[in-house]
Design a protein around this motif. Sequence first.
Motif, short mmCIF file in Angstrom:
data_model
loop_
_atom_site.label_atom_id
_atom_site.label_comp_id
_atom_site.label_asym_id
_atom_site.label_seq_id
_atom_site.Cartn_x
_atom_site.Cartn_y
_atom_site.Cartn_z
N ALA A 172 34.23 26.22 -55.97
CA ALA A 172 33.02 27.00 -55.83
C ALA A 172 33.01 28.03 -54.74
O ALA A 172 32.79 29.02 -54.60
N ASN A 173 33.68 27.61 -53.76
CA ASN A 173 33.90 28.75 -52.50
C ASN A 173 34.89 29.67 -53.09
O ASN A 173 34.51 31.07 -52.91
N VAL A 174 35.87 29.37 -53.82
CA VAL A 174 36.67 30.63 -54.27
C VAL A 174 35.88 31.59 -55.31
O VAL A 174 36.02 32.81 -55.36
N ILE A 175 35.35 30.91 -56.25
CA ILE A 175 34.43 31.59 -57.30
C ILE A 175 33.14 32.51 -56.51
O ILE A 175 33.16 33.68 -57.03
N SER A 176 32.69 32.02 -55.61
CA SER A 176 31.69 32.65 -54.97
C SER A 176 32.22 34.03 -54.27
O SER A 176 31.76 34.97 -54.31
N GLY A 177 33.40 33.71 -53.62
CA GLY A 177 33.95 34.86 -52.93
C GLY A 177 34.58 36.16 -53.89
O GLY A 177 34.42 37.17 -53.82
N GLN A 178 35.28 35.44 -54.89
CA GLN A 178 35.57 36.52 -56.05
C GLN A 178 34.78 37.04 -56.84
O GLN A 178 34.77 38.32 -57.06
N HIS B 284 33.36 39.75 -54.60
CA HIS B 284 34.44 41.09 -54.61
C HIS B 284 34.15 41.80 -55.91
O HIS B 284 34.47 43.16 -55.85
N ALA B 285 34.28 41.21 -56.98
CA ALA B 285 34.08 41.63 -58.40
C ALA B 285 32.99 42.71 -58.29
O ALA B 285 33.10 43.93 -59.12
N LEU B 286 31.83 42.15 -57.71
CA LEU B 286 30.75 43.22 -57.89
C LEU B 286 30.78 44.14 -56.60
O LEU B 286 29.54 44.94 -56.64
#
Length: 450
Positions: free
Chosen positions: A247-253, A256-258
């Motif tokens: 969740a921490n990784v996905i939230s950050g990525q 970044h993608a947005l």
Amino acid sequence: MAAPGETFHVIRPRDTYVMTPVPPFRVLRAKPLWMANGVITGVLALLFAVFYVGANIDPADHLTKLPVGLVDADKGATVGGKQVDLGARITESIKKSTASGGRIDWKVMDEREMKEELGKGKLFGALVVPADFTSSATALTGTAPTATPARPTLTVLTNQSAGSIGSGLARTATTRAAENASLQLGKELTAQIGTAQARLPAAARVLLADPAAVTVEDGHPLGSHSGLGLTAFYYALTLVVVGMLAANVISGQVDHALGYTHNDMGPRRLHRPLIRATRVQTLAISGTLMAGLSLLMGTLVMAGAVGIMGMDASHLPLLWLYSVCAVAVTGIGALTLLAVFGTPGMLLVTLVFIGMAVPTSGATTPLEALPGFYRFLAEFEPLRQITGGVRSILYYDAQGDAGLTRGWVMMAAGLVAAALFGFGVLGWYDRKGLHRIPVEPAPGKTAVPA
């Protein structure tokens, strides 16, 4: 406003910065930096100490109503023309005894019920009076000078699958109860034969004072690769940690993608063009990514534990499905906290999924040996629910009432609660205009840091 003598960098379009001559280490002179980080890290350290050490510092003292089976299989015997049933007397005296101080909840049942309850993890142990107990015990009062009668036995059964500490506490209490019952029975038998005791063989007189031998056996054997009943806990903990970290990784990525945040890759800093998204849309994107990647993560967790490390496991398709769902629910719950609370959300995620969860999982220290506050937390803490389901699959033939049904129900409830809370709060943020849109100063204007 800036203090006299302070200078700040100028933020220009496309994130181009003009560096100032202020030394970086000057920030260490800022009291708010020390105070904010000190409060956060200090509280975190204190809470972890309270949750971890406080829950396990004295399980024997907090033990309350630990379920232990009490089985009377004794068929009795005819002595002097009267039917005698010493097994019934022993079990009744154990059940009424106040020596345990309410720490043991004796469950009187037959052997079939006892095996079923051990096989569901609902008993931490059992005490069994065998079928020939009365006949063996009364044989000690015989006066034959050449033969030493066989000593009657009381069997203590353990159940490591229900937790090593709980099984150990049950074993200690049950063994003590069996030994006390033997001494009490010895007094009764000695009083019954009176002066005839002198005509008994020397060995029989010694046995008469403490007639029953106490043996310990494993009531629900596990495979050699079951971690002495702890693989279910560590497997469930792995699922929770993987979901939380993902969740921490996905939230950050996703951010970044947005284009909302930078992404540092070694010496390079990458920044994508901004794609404006509402908070609800951002959580929906993150949740979808988590659900899809849970298929990969759950598969690899099971492959690593079972395929590579050789953990004993059965019902592999069910274990795979449960693993995927556990990672997904944990991850979506963590994403919700991160989205609603922002940076402090990671601290909440750590406390909810690790800090408060591990000591209340019931996998190491049984819930019956925890203080009341921790037993309350265990009613809804995610790790306890997930551990119960994994334990049922690994140790109890995937029986629903051994923890699997509760695991599924609580995971579904957790997912619904996360969706309602997350989308509800974030929708309110969006309606209030609290958007995640970076506001850049006009070219040439200075930005005063918060």
